[in-house]
Design a protein around this motif. Sequence first.
Motif, PDB file in Angstrom:
ATOM      1  N   PRO A 251       0.806  -1.233   0.000  1.00  0.00           N
ATOM      2  CA  PRO A 251       0.000   0.000   0.000  1.00  0.00           C
ATOM      3  C   PRO A 251       0.836   1.279   0.000  1.00  0.00           C
ATOM      4  CG  PRO A 251      -0.946  -1.604   1.503  1.00  0.00           C
ATOM      5  CD  PRO A 251       0.351  -2.192   1.035  1.00  0.00           C
ATOM      6  N   PHE A 290       4.208   0.913   8.764  1.00  0.00           N
ATOM      7  CA  PHE A 290       3.313   1.761   7.955  1.00  0.00           C
ATOM      8  C   PHE A 290       1.865   1.732   8.483  1.00  0.00           C
ATOM      9  CE2 PHE A 290       0.967   2.291   3.764  1.00  0.00           C
ATOM     10  CZ  PHE A 290       1.221   3.648   3.655  1.00  0.00           C
ATOM     11  N   HIS A 291       1.605   0.970   9.560  1.00  0.00           N
ATOM     12  CA  HIS A 291       0.197   0.742   9.908  1.00  0.00           C
ATOM     13  C   HIS A 291      -0.541   2.003  10.355  1.00  0.00           C
ATOM     14  CE1 HIS A 291       1.185   0.179  14.360  1.00  0.00           C
ATOM     15  NE2 HIS A 291       0.033   0.814  14.430  1.00  0.00           N
ATOM     16  N   CYS A 301      -1.565  -6.114  11.759  1.00  0.00           N
ATOM     17  CA  CYS A 301      -0.522  -5.155  11.346  1.00  0.00           C
ATOM     18  C   CYS A 301       0.005  -4.356  12.525  1.00  0.00           C
ATOM     19  CB  CYS A 301      -1.069  -4.187  10.305  1.00  0.00           C
ATOM     20  SG  CYS A 301      -1.917  -4.994   8.952  1.00  0.00           S
ATOM     21  N   PRO A 306       5.548  -7.516   9.261  1.00  0.00           N
ATOM     22  CA  PRO A 306       5.558  -8.414   8.102  1.00  0.00           C
ATOM     23  C   PRO A 306       6.967  -8.560   7.519  1.00  0.00           C
ATOM     24  CG  PRO A 306       4.682  -6.271   7.481  1.00  0.00           C
ATOM     25  CD  PRO A 306       5.005  -6.184   8.941  1.00  0.00           C
ATOM     26  N   HIS A 320       1.192  -7.935   5.229  1.00  0.00           N
ATOM     27  CA  HIS A 320       0.386  -9.109   5.610  1.00  0.00           C
ATOM     28  C   HIS A 320      -0.674  -9.457   4.571  1.00  0.00           C
ATOM     29  CE1 HIS A 320       2.336  -9.616   9.372  1.00  0.00           C
ATOM     30  NE2 HIS A 320       2.002  -8.410   9.813  1.00  0.00           N
ATOM     31  N   LEU A 321      -0.997  -8.503   3.713  1.00  0.00           N
ATOM     32  CA  LEU A 321      -1.969  -8.826   2.649  1.00  0.00           C
ATOM     33  C   LEU A 321      -1.375  -9.848   1.679  1.00  0.00           C
ATOM     34  CD1 LEU A 321      -3.128  -5.208   1.765  1.00  0.00           C
ATOM     35  CD2 LEU A 321      -4.512  -6.959   2.897  1.00  0.00           C
TER      36      LEU A 321
HETATM   37 FE1  SF4 Z   1      -0.929  -2.038   5.508  1.00  0.00          FE
HETATM   38 FE2  SF4 Z   1      -0.931  -4.095   7.137  1.00  0.00          FE
HETATM   39 FE3  SF4 Z   1       0.198  -4.311   4.783  1.00  0.00          FE
HETATM   40 FE4  SF4 Z   1       1.324  -2.825   6.698  1.00  0.00          FE
HETATM   41  S1  SF4 Z   1       1.022  -5.030   6.730  1.00  0.00           S
HETATM   42  S2  SF4 Z   1       1.086  -2.272   4.579  1.00  0.00           S
HETATM   43  S3  SF4 Z   1      -0.477  -1.972   7.674  1.00  0.00           S
HETATM   44  S4  SF4 Z   1      -1.977  -3.976   5.190  1.00  0.00           S
END
Ligand code: SF4
Length: 332
Positions: A251, A290-291, A301, A306, A320-321
């Motif tokens: 993201p 980045f959460h 998150c 991750p 995590h996505l």
């Molecule tokens: Fe967004 Fe979670 Fe992926 Fe981090 S791990 S970029 S907070 S979705």
Amino acid sequence: MSETLLQVEHLKKYYSLGKRWFGKSEQQVIKAVDDVSFSVLKGETFGLVGESGCGKSTAGRSILRLIEPTAGRVQFNGQDLTSLTPKELRLQRKDMQIVFQDPFSSLNPRHTVQRILEEPLIVHGVGNAKERRNLISRLIEVVGLSHSHLQRYPHQFSGGQRQRIGIARALSLQPKLIVADEPVSALDVSIQSQVINLLQDLQEEFGLTYIFIAHDLSVVKHICDRIAVMYLGRIVEISEKNRLYETPQHPYTKALFSAVPEPDPDIKTERIILQGEVPSPANAPVGCAFHTRCPMVMDICQTLRPELTETEPGHLTACHLFTGSDATGRAV
Ligand code: SF4
């Protein structure tokens, strides 16, 4: 398949800051580079991108040991740079050079161009005086300047010319790797493309490998083969450049690249505006860094960091996505 020239493993650069808080002293740790791993292939241009303060320049300097890394390994040309003595490192430095962002402050204002270019040759014991003069004559031509420039001082040149001198200096020892740290961001836009073209020509002529550090994504797209995106001292995504621009996964990468102007007016792109500020590296969020700004944030998150994981061949993402964890952190 090209050979690996540089392998960076779990590189960290932390700074400790002492501060006083209500009469008590506290130690604060700034994680400028936090567990960064990637490899660079011979002859490629590897981009390190991200907003200012994300740790990309610190990573570049730690790799060359211009600043001492806190932890991690850097294998260059089969040698572990992090375990070399200062003398061994000096010998290796011949093969690894840097081009700085600000060509003015990186050139000694009291020295002529001739002396600036000769200094690294003397330090590394290259040739006799006549051989060095011949080499310098060739170098100055290679970067598009002339012999008459050799007796001038840095202040007598334009920004673009000064950067050419910086590139000639980096080239003088015939390095294998050049870390180009924002090499065009201090230059006028009209001059930027000349310097980028020069770097590309030199790469072809001398078989150079570049780590290209920049925040201007249009420039990075033009010159790089593969790109790593950094956020708060960590790499969040690595991929071949076209795939990264066309199908970014993380993201943060999506938001960053949505700000790059699309040259084709028929293609409509949507700009993703991130909420909030980049947190301080002295107080980075736990879990995914980045959460606090991520539009896709999930519960996991906020607690579990991750790992950078290969999601497609050659495409790695730390999110995590894409890493196959469920909302509790279990692998699924
Ligand atoms: Fe967004 Fe979670 Fe992926 Fe981090 S791990 S970029 S907070 S979705």
